[in-house]
Write an enzyme that holds these catalytic residues in place. Structure first.
Site, PDB file in Angstrom:
ATOM      1  N   LYS A  21       0.829  -1.213   0.000  1.00  0.00           N
ATOM      2  CA  LYS A  21       0.000   0.000   0.000  1.00  0.00           C
ATOM      3  C   LYS A  21       0.856   1.254   0.000  1.00  0.00           C
ATOM      4  O   LYS A  21       0.667   2.169  -0.816  1.00  0.00           O
ATOM      5  CB  LYS A  21      -0.914  -0.002   1.227  1.00  0.00           C
ATOM      6  CG  LYS A  21      -1.701   1.300   1.429  1.00  0.00           C
ATOM      7  CD  LYS A  21      -2.533   1.274   2.676  1.00  0.00           C
ATOM      8  CE  LYS A  21      -1.740   1.597   3.923  1.00  0.00           C
ATOM      9  NZ  LYS A  21      -1.489   3.050   4.074  1.00  0.00           N
ATOM     10  N   ASN A  22       1.812   1.324   0.920  1.00  0.00           N
ATOM     11  CA  ASN A  22       2.590   2.546   1.068  1.00  0.00           C
ATOM     12  C   ASN A  22       3.508   2.803  -0.119  1.00  0.00           C
ATOM     13  O   ASN A  22       3.866   3.949  -0.396  1.00  0.00           O
ATOM     14  CB  ASN A  22       3.403   2.497   2.363  1.00  0.00           C
ATOM     15  CG  ASN A  22       2.513   2.579   3.600  1.00  0.00           C
ATOM     16  OD1 ASN A  22       1.409   3.095   3.543  1.00  0.00           O
ATOM     17  ND2 ASN A  22       2.991   2.052   4.715  1.00  0.00           N
ATOM     18  N   CYS A 114      -5.301   7.486   9.621  1.00  0.00           N
ATOM     19  CA  CYS A 114      -5.519   6.843  10.910  1.00  0.00           C
ATOM     20  C   CYS A 114      -5.344   7.802  12.079  1.00  0.00           C
ATOM     21  O   CYS A 114      -4.512   8.704  12.040  1.00  0.00           O
ATOM     22  CB  CYS A 114      -4.535   5.677  11.092  1.00  0.00           C
ATOM     23  SG  CYS A 114      -4.916   4.236  10.091  1.00  0.00           S
ATOM     24  N   ARG A 119       0.975  13.598  13.147  1.00  0.00           N
ATOM     25  CA  ARG A 119       1.726  13.344  11.914  1.00  0.00           C
ATOM     26  C   ARG A 119       1.923  14.696  11.240  1.00  0.00           C
ATOM     27  O   ARG A 119       1.253  15.033  10.268  1.00  0.00           O
ATOM     28  CB  ARG A 119       0.973  12.379  11.007  1.00  0.00           C
ATOM     29  CG  ARG A 119       0.732  11.025  11.626  1.00  0.00           C
ATOM     30  CD  ARG A 119      -0.141  10.170  10.744  1.00  0.00           C
ATOM     31  NE  ARG A 119       0.579   9.032  10.219  1.00  0.00           N
ATOM     32  CZ  ARG A 119       0.027   8.093   9.454  1.00  0.00           C
ATOM     33  NH1 ARG A 119      -1.233   8.158   9.145  1.00  0.00           N
ATOM     34  NH2 ARG A 119       0.737   7.088   9.003  1.00  0.00           N
ATOM     35  N   ASP A 301       4.907   0.345  12.113  1.00  0.00           N
ATOM     36  CA  ASP A 301       3.756  -0.338  11.526  1.00  0.00           C
ATOM     37  C   ASP A 301       3.651  -1.796  11.957  1.00  0.00           C
ATOM     38  O   ASP A 301       2.607  -2.424  11.760  1.00  0.00           O
ATOM     39  CB  ASP A 301       3.818  -0.264   9.994  1.00  0.00           C
ATOM     40  CG  ASP A 301       3.289   1.051   9.453  1.00  0.00           C
ATOM     41  OD1 ASP A 301       2.557   1.734  10.190  1.00  0.00           O
ATOM     42  OD2 ASP A 301       3.601   1.398   8.309  1.00  0.00           O
ATOM     43  N   ARG A 393      -8.529  -0.678   4.593  1.00  0.00           N
ATOM     44  CA  ARG A 393      -7.696   0.315   3.914  1.00  0.00           C
ATOM     45  C   ARG A 393      -6.367  -0.270   3.461  1.00  0.00           C
ATOM     46  O   ARG A 393      -5.741   0.248   2.537  1.00  0.00           O
ATOM     47  CB  ARG A 393      -7.420   1.513   4.841  1.00  0.00           C
ATOM     48  CG  ARG A 393      -8.631   2.393   5.122  1.00  0.00           C
ATOM     49  CD  ARG A 393      -8.255   3.583   6.004  1.00  0.00           C
ATOM     50  NE  ARG A 393      -6.984   4.119   5.616  1.00  0.00           N
ATOM     51  CZ  ARG A 393      -5.946   4.296   6.455  1.00  0.00           C
ATOM     52  NH1 ARG A 393      -6.066   3.964   7.728  1.00  0.00           N
ATOM     53  NH2 ARG A 393      -4.812   4.790   6.018  1.00  0.00           N
TER      54      ARG A 393
END
Length: 413
Positions: A21-22, A114, A119, A301, A393
């Site tokens: 995903k990232n 999230c 952040r 993560d 997600r």
């Protein structure tokens, strides 16, 4: 929707990893840098990626998908990102650097994502300012104007997103840029490699110091999204939690060494070029002291996954979360409902391994939700995990894939 999980089933078999995903989000953000076609293979069909494609389409890019291959082409018709789409995902910020670089301006609502803690966007915005871009970030909207001009910039922390935005901004900047204290995650390296294939001039690929000489134009390219190391770590954690025997294929063990090194004393782990076999015959002891840090150290993560594993082992573990303050607290509270013995003091969690039992728990973020699934697979009895929209997600058919390995997990509306 909720996951309903009856714990205690031992997982076994083989499961394939898929695109990260990232990585996909960063590569998609970079497609703004050219009007030519960029083709991305191994691009996962998950909520965050589909929302990123929706964002690009709303700004004028032409999108097509065939299975796991996505093609992006065309010019932007607007440099303003629609608020309703941008707020759906944190990754919307990754169009900022490329849009400013190619169109010399961008309007971006402060992105969503999230609820795992602070952040800050200041690393991104200060970097653009260092390149001579005028930045106004009032009223939860970022407004940037001006063509980037090469400069030297040191990131105050090795932020993945800020590194990726600065790479894109510098790729078309006028002159030479030097970026220091850059993130070195595999997803960042993949972006650097794609940019080079598109014609960017980057020295220091894969290191913390990058020298970028801006070019006038970038062209199209074809690229493979790297495997998702967090997804692979999730299946590994599920195997450990259920004392199973599972092989994860299509993954890259080299991207997970810090995580694997924590597990190796407690499990049989066989690493191949593109696969990992995990087999556990006894309940692991405590995992010692783990401190999250930028790659190649232990990733934040994977902290939620380890928190669950530590909760159902035999010994003691201490986890220090240095990046996102809410990640520990949210999941610790939920795991304690299942009988875990976790105490949290600021950024430190002390875990005394115990026997978990089924309970009703709630996911508050993507990786935390995956961690709760791991705990529920281990627990005695039935667990209900709500908030699985967060999990969707970042995971493709998580429940279905776990069922293929023997888990008793279902999704109910």
């Amino acid at each position: 929707m909720d996951y309903i999980i009856n714990g205690g089933a031992r997982l076994s078999g083989e499961i394939a990893d898929y695109g990260a995903k990232n990585c996909a989000l960063a590569l998609l953000g970079a497609t703004v840098l050219t009007d030519e076609q960029v083709v991305l293979h191994n691009c996962p069909s998950i909520v965050d990626v589909e929302n990123m494609l929706l964002l690009l389409s709303s700004m004028g890019k032409r999108i097509s998908r065939s299975d796991d291959t996505v093609s992006v082409s065309g010019a932007l018709t607007t440099t303003s990102a629609p608020r309703d789409i941008a707020n759906l995902l944190r990754g919307s910020a990754l169009v900022l650097g490329s849009t400013v670089a190619k169109y010399h301006g961008a309007n971006l609502p402060l992105p969503g994502g999230c609820a795992i803690g602070s952040r800050p966007m200041d690393i991104h915005l200060n970097g653009l300012k260092a390149l001579g871009v005028t930045v106004d970030s009032s009223d939860d909207m970022v407004i940037c104007k001006g063509k980037p001009v090469g400069a030297q910039y040191t990131l105050r922390m090795a932020s993945v997103g800020a590194t990726e935005n600065m790479l894109c901004a510098c790729a078309l900047a006028e002159g030479e840029s030097v970026l220091a204290n850059c993130a070195m995650e595999p997803e960042v390296t993949a972006l650097e490699q794609l940019l080079v294939k598109m014609g960017a001039k980057i020295q220091g690929v894969g290191t913390s110091t990058l020298k970028i000489v801006g070019v006038e134009k970038l062209h199209g390219a074809e690229f493979d999204v790297i495997p998702d190391r967090i997804v692979a770590a999730t299946y590994i954690s599920a195997t450990v939690a259920t004392m199973g025997d599972v092989t994860i294929t299509n993954c890259n063990p080299l991207h997970m060494q810090a995580f694997l090194n924590v597990l190796i004393p407690h499990a049989y782990i066989k690493q191949y070029d593109n696969a990992i076999r995990v087999m556990v015959n006894k309940t692991p002891n405590g995992y010692g002291k783990i401190v999250t840090a930028p790659y190649p150290l232990f990733p934040t993560d994977m902290q939620s996954l380890l928190l669950s594993l530590a909760s159902c082992c035999c010994g003691r573990t201490q986890i220090v979360e240095k990046l996102f303050e809410n990640r520990l607290l949210h999941n610790a509270q939920q795991l304690n409902k299942m009988g875990a013995r976790i105490t949290v003091n600021n950024d430190v969690a002390n875990i005394e391994g115990s026997s978990l039992c089924g309970a009703q728990v709630t996911a508050y973020d993507l990786r935390g939700g995956a961690g709760l699934v791991i705990a529920a697979l281990n627990a005695t009895g039935t667990s209900s995990v709500s908030g699985i929209e967060h999990v969707n997600r970042g995971y493709v058919n998580l429940a279905q894939n776990l069922r293929t390995l023997g888990a008793d997990i279902n999704v109910i509306p």
